[in-house]
Write a protein that holds these residues in place. Structure first.
Motif, PDB file in Angstrom:
ATOM      1  N   LEU A  57      28.543  44.208  38.502  1.00  0.00           N
ATOM      2  CA  LEU A  57      28.250  43.599  37.216  1.00  0.00           C
ATOM      3  C   LEU A  57      26.762  43.259  37.166  1.00  0.00           C
ATOM      4  CD1 LEU A  57      29.587  42.462  34.626  1.00  0.00           C
ATOM      5  CD2 LEU A  57      29.827  40.314  35.849  1.00  0.00           C
ATOM      6  N   ASP A  84      36.146  32.785  34.454  1.00  0.00           N
ATOM      7  CA  ASP A  84      36.456  32.729  35.888  1.00  0.00           C
ATOM      8  C   ASP A  84      37.438  31.593  36.132  1.00  0.00           C
ATOM      9  OD1 ASP A  84      36.470  32.513  38.674  1.00  0.00           O
ATOM     10  OD2 ASP A  84      34.332  32.929  38.846  1.00  0.00           O
ATOM     11  N   GLY A  87      31.127  34.959  35.315  1.00  0.00           N
ATOM     12  CA  GLY A  87      32.003  35.250  34.184  1.00  0.00           C
ATOM     13  C   GLY A  87      32.457  33.969  33.509  1.00  0.00           C
ATOM     14  N   THR A 108      34.690  38.085  39.252  1.00  0.00           N
ATOM     15  CA  THR A 108      34.470  39.448  39.717  1.00  0.00           C
ATOM     16  C   THR A 108      32.987  39.710  39.823  1.00  0.00           C
ATOM     17  OG1 THR A 108      34.928  41.775  39.300  1.00  0.00           O
ATOM     18  CG2 THR A 108      34.493  40.408  37.369  1.00  0.00           C
ATOM     19  N   ALA A 168      28.671  36.529  31.905  1.00  0.00           N
ATOM     20  CA  ALA A 168      29.475  37.659  31.453  1.00  0.00           C
ATOM     21  C   ALA A 168      30.605  37.134  30.569  1.00  0.00           C
ATOM     22  CB  ALA A 168      30.035  38.411  32.654  1.00  0.00           C
ATOM     23  N   ARG A 173      34.678  37.529  31.117  1.00  0.00           N
ATOM     24  CA  ARG A 173      34.960  38.081  32.443  1.00  0.00           C
ATOM     25  C   ARG A 173      35.416  36.988  33.388  1.00  0.00           C
ATOM     26  NH1 ARG A 173      33.023  43.105  33.651  1.00  0.00           N
ATOM     27  NH2 ARG A 173      34.587  42.907  35.278  1.00  0.00           N
ATOM     28  N   THR A 221      33.659  46.821  36.179  1.00  0.00           N
ATOM     29  CA  THR A 221      34.915  47.047  35.467  1.00  0.00           C
ATOM     30  C   THR A 221      36.023  46.276  36.169  1.00  0.00           C
ATOM     31  OG1 THR A 221      35.500  48.987  36.784  1.00  0.00           O
ATOM     32  CG2 THR A 221      34.212  49.380  34.786  1.00  0.00           C
ATOM     33  N   ASP A 222      37.093  46.001  35.434  1.00  0.00           N
ATOM     34  CA  ASP A 222      38.222  45.283  36.034  1.00  0.00           C
ATOM     35  C   ASP A 222      39.006  46.149  37.007  1.00  0.00           C
ATOM     36  OD1 ASP A 222      37.775  42.828  34.825  1.00  0.00           O
ATOM     37  OD2 ASP A 222      38.832  43.427  33.005  1.00  0.00           O
TER      38      ASP A 222
END
Length: 130
Positions: free
Chosen positions: A115, A67, A64, A100, A94, A97, A104-105
């Motif tokens: 993901l 991050d 992400g 993760t 991502a 993002r 989805t969060d």
């Protein structure tokens, strides 16, 4: 064929300590048993980025861009180094993002999708000729 998949991975432990300090964490130092100044060779040896070589297994990496635990630059530098050695690398970033690997969060614990799950599985199947 050997194949690897990595989500938001720590590639350089010394760099990770710097990120931990910014967020007031000691997790990497605790894990390593001391700061990089205590055992610089151990940090070098334990960091995947220092073990890149030609003919490494095919690798798929996702990270992400936002991050705040493991900075995205770690994956970007690893991908650059792997490609410079002529290795097969698929890199998926991502946008927006954080740290993760769920799609989805707020994942539903009964049905959590990863993901880029389909992309990663397709990569693995292709590498294994399935």
């Amino acid at each position: 064929m050997n194949v690897k998949a990595v989500y938001c991975g720590i590639m350089d432990l010394k760099t990770q300590v710097d990120a931990d300090i910014r967020r007031k964490s000691t997790i990497t130092v605790d894990f390593m048993g001391g700061a990089p100044s205590w055992a610089p060779d151990l940090y070098i040896e334990a960091s995947p980025i220092n073990h890149v070589r030609a003919k490494a297994p095919a690798i798929w990496i996702a990270h992400g861009t936002d991050d705040d635990i493991v900075p995205v630059d770690q994956s970007r530098r690893m991908v650059e180094r792997l490609r410079a050695e002529g290795n097969t690398v698929v890199y998926q970033e991502a946008p927006g993002r954080g740290h993760t690997m769920t799609a989805t969060d707020n994942p539903n614990p009964d049905n959590t999708a990863f993901l880029y799950e389909e992309e990663m599985l397709s990569f693995v199947r292709q590498c294994l000729n399935l």
